[in-house]
Design an enzyme around this catalytic site. Structure first.
Site, PDB file in Angstrom:
ATOM      1  N   ASN A 126       0.847  -1.202   0.000  1.00  8.71           N
ATOM      2  CA  ASN A 126       0.000   0.000   0.000  1.00  8.71           C
ATOM      3  C   ASN A 126       0.878   1.246   0.000  1.00  8.71           C
ATOM      4  O   ASN A 126       1.920   1.292   0.656  1.00  8.71           O
ATOM      5  CB  ASN A 126      -1.001   0.001   1.167  1.00  8.71           C
ATOM      6  CG  ASN A 126      -0.378  -0.145   2.535  1.00  8.71           C
ATOM      7  OD1 ASN A 126       0.660  -0.770   2.701  1.00  8.71           O
ATOM      8  ND2 ASN A 126      -1.011   0.431   3.539  1.00  8.71           N
ATOM      9  N   ILE A 127       0.439   2.245  -0.742  1.00 10.71           N
ATOM     10  CA  ILE A 127       1.179   3.507  -0.846  1.00 10.71           C
ATOM     11  C   ILE A 127       0.201   4.641  -0.559  1.00 10.71           C
ATOM     12  O   ILE A 127      -0.659   4.961  -1.385  1.00 10.71           O
ATOM     13  CB  ILE A 127       1.824   3.657  -2.246  1.00 10.71           C
ATOM     14  CG1 ILE A 127       2.725   2.443  -2.548  1.00 10.71           C
ATOM     15  CG2 ILE A 127       2.623   4.970  -2.322  1.00 10.71           C
ATOM     16  CD1 ILE A 127       3.306   2.421  -3.959  1.00 10.71           C
ATOM     17  N   GLU A 128       0.326   5.174   0.658  1.00 11.93           N
ATOM     18  CA  GLU A 128      -0.608   6.244   1.071  1.00 11.93           C
ATOM     19  C   GLU A 128      -0.112   7.596   0.578  1.00 11.93           C
ATOM     20  O   GLU A 128       1.025   7.752   0.151  1.00 11.93           O
ATOM     21  CB  GLU A 128      -0.768   6.209   2.596  1.00 11.93           C
ATOM     22  CG  GLU A 128      -1.391   4.895   3.056  1.00 11.93           C
ATOM     23  CD  GLU A 128      -1.682   4.829   4.551  1.00 11.93           C
ATOM     24  OE1 GLU A 128      -1.187   5.684   5.312  1.00 11.93           O
ATOM     25  OE2 GLU A 128      -2.396   3.888   4.939  1.00 11.93           O
ATOM     26  N   CYS A 186      -4.045   0.861  -2.790  1.00 11.36           N
ATOM     27  CA  CYS A 186      -3.922  -0.378  -2.015  1.00 11.36           C
ATOM     28  C   CYS A 186      -2.866  -1.295  -2.633  1.00 11.36           C
ATOM     29  O   CYS A 186      -2.605  -1.235  -3.839  1.00 11.36           O
ATOM     30  CB  CYS A 186      -5.241  -1.138  -2.012  1.00 11.36           C
ATOM     31  SG  CYS A 186      -6.585  -0.323  -1.178  1.00 11.36           S
ATOM     32  N   GLU A 220      -3.037  -4.417  -3.393  1.00 10.63           N
ATOM     33  CA  GLU A 220      -3.524  -5.299  -4.472  1.00 10.63           C
ATOM     34  C   GLU A 220      -3.444  -4.588  -5.815  1.00 10.63           C
ATOM     35  O   GLU A 220      -3.031  -5.160  -6.822  1.00 10.63           O
ATOM     36  CB  GLU A 220      -4.994  -5.697  -4.229  1.00 10.63           C
ATOM     37  CG  GLU A 220      -5.231  -6.504  -2.968  1.00 10.63           C
ATOM     38  CD  GLU A 220      -5.554  -5.652  -1.749  1.00 10.63           C
ATOM     39  OE1 GLU A 220      -4.898  -4.597  -1.546  1.00 10.63           O
ATOM     40  OE2 GLU A 220      -6.450  -6.039  -0.984  1.00 10.63           O
ATOM     41  N   CYS A 255     -10.376  -4.649  -0.261  1.00 14.47           N
ATOM     42  CA  CYS A 255     -11.441  -3.633  -0.279  1.00 14.47           C
ATOM     43  C   CYS A 255     -12.247  -3.743  -1.577  1.00 14.47           C
ATOM     44  O   CYS A 255     -11.866  -4.462  -2.513  1.00 14.47           O
ATOM     45  CB  CYS A 255     -10.848  -2.234  -0.124  1.00 14.47           C
ATOM     46  SG  CYS A 255     -10.182  -1.558  -1.653  1.00 14.47           S
ATOM     47  N   CYS A 263     -10.491  -2.788  -4.921  1.00 13.72           N
ATOM     48  CA  CYS A 263      -9.547  -3.837  -5.347  1.00 13.72           C
ATOM     49  C   CYS A 263     -10.295  -5.051  -5.889  1.00 13.72           C
ATOM     50  O   CYS A 263      -9.849  -5.690  -6.843  1.00 13.72           O
ATOM     51  CB  CYS A 263      -8.623  -4.223  -4.200  1.00 13.72           C
ATOM     52  SG  CYS A 263      -7.473  -2.880  -3.807  1.00 13.72           S
TER      53      CYS A 263
HETATM   54  N1  THU Z   1      -5.476  -1.280   2.150  1.00 14.29           N
HETATM   55  C1  THU Z   1      -4.918  -2.090   1.201  1.00 14.29           C
HETATM   56  O1  THU Z   1      -3.734  -1.931   0.842  1.00 14.29           O
HETATM   57  N2  THU Z   1      -5.697  -3.059   0.654  1.00 14.29           N
HETATM   58  C2  THU Z   1      -6.985  -3.287   0.973  1.00 14.29           C
HETATM   59  O2  THU Z   1      -7.652  -4.083   0.314  1.00 14.29           O
HETATM   60  C3  THU Z   1      -7.568  -2.607   2.130  1.00 14.29           C
HETATM   61  C4  THU Z   1      -6.852  -1.396   2.595  1.00 14.29           C
HETATM   62  C5  THU Z   1      -4.657  -0.203   2.732  1.00 14.29           C
HETATM   63  C6  THU Z   1      -5.059   1.174   2.281  1.00 14.29           C
HETATM   64  C7  THU Z   1      -4.558   2.025   3.431  1.00 14.29           C
HETATM   65  O3  THU Z   1      -3.215   2.345   3.196  1.00 14.29           O
HETATM   66  C8  THU Z   1      -4.627   1.100   4.635  1.00 14.29           C
HETATM   67  O4  THU Z   1      -4.767  -0.212   4.134  1.00 14.29           O
HETATM   68  C9  THU Z   1      -5.790   1.410   5.582  1.00 14.29           C
HETATM   69  O5  THU Z   1      -7.001   1.397   4.918  1.00 14.29           O
END
Ligand code: THU
Length: 146
Positions: A56-58, A67, A69, A100, A103
């Site tokens: 994940n890259i915020e 996300c 995925e 999520c 994804c």
């Molecule tokens: N996140 C994912 O990388 N994949 C998902 O399917 C659910 C959420 C990440 C996004 C964010 O950086 C963190 O989880 C909290 O939501």
């Protein structure tokens, strides 16, 4: 919202989940998640026989977050891969996290209903789905390509 929970098994129960887990673990440390502090990694086996990983890259502008995925899948497709054979999601959380909704929709583009989706935690516990369990009645490319 309550959902029926499946009982976890273990990553080591199958060769493919074990290989995907080993690669996902490497990507977990690359998560850029200073805001949620949650680390998520994904490893996807594609039709070209290769495994692609992502994390994940915020983003400070929260909507710019992507996300794990979708990072793994977009990496794979941009390298020329066309379909997902199996995909694993790993988080550093105690609970096993499912993918999520966004994804799941992106998976629908490249997966088949029987494609295995492994969801795991660092203890190696795993809940396995067929893709169609996660997105029943999915809006797939078939609707446009028929
Ligand atoms: N996140 C994912 O990388 N994949 C998902 O399917 C659910 C959420 C990440 C996004 C964010 O950086 C963190 O989880 C909290 O939501």
């Amino acid at each position: 919202m309550s959902t029926t929970k499946k009982e976890p098994t273990f990553v080591t129960d199958s060769k493919i989940s074990e290989s995907l887990f080993t690669i996902a673990k490497k990507y977990l440390n690359r998560a850029h998640s200073p805001y949620s502090k949650v680390k998520v990694a994904c490893a996807t086996l594609m039709n070209d026989g290769k495994i692609y990983g992502g994390c994940n890259i915020e983003n400070a502008s929260y909507g710019g977050t992507i996300c794990a995925e979708r990072v793994a899948i977009t990496k794979a497709v941009s390298e020329g891969a066309k379909s997902i054979k199996a995909i694993l999601v790993l988080t550093n959380q105690k609970e096993i996290w499912p993918p999520c909704g966004i994804c799941r929709q992106v998976m629908a583009e490249f997966a088949k209903s029987k494609t295995l989706v492994f969801t795991t935690n660092l203890k190696g516990q795993m809940i396995t789905y067929n893709f169609s369990d996660l997105l029943p009645g999915a809006y797939t490319p078939d609707y446009l390509l028929k």
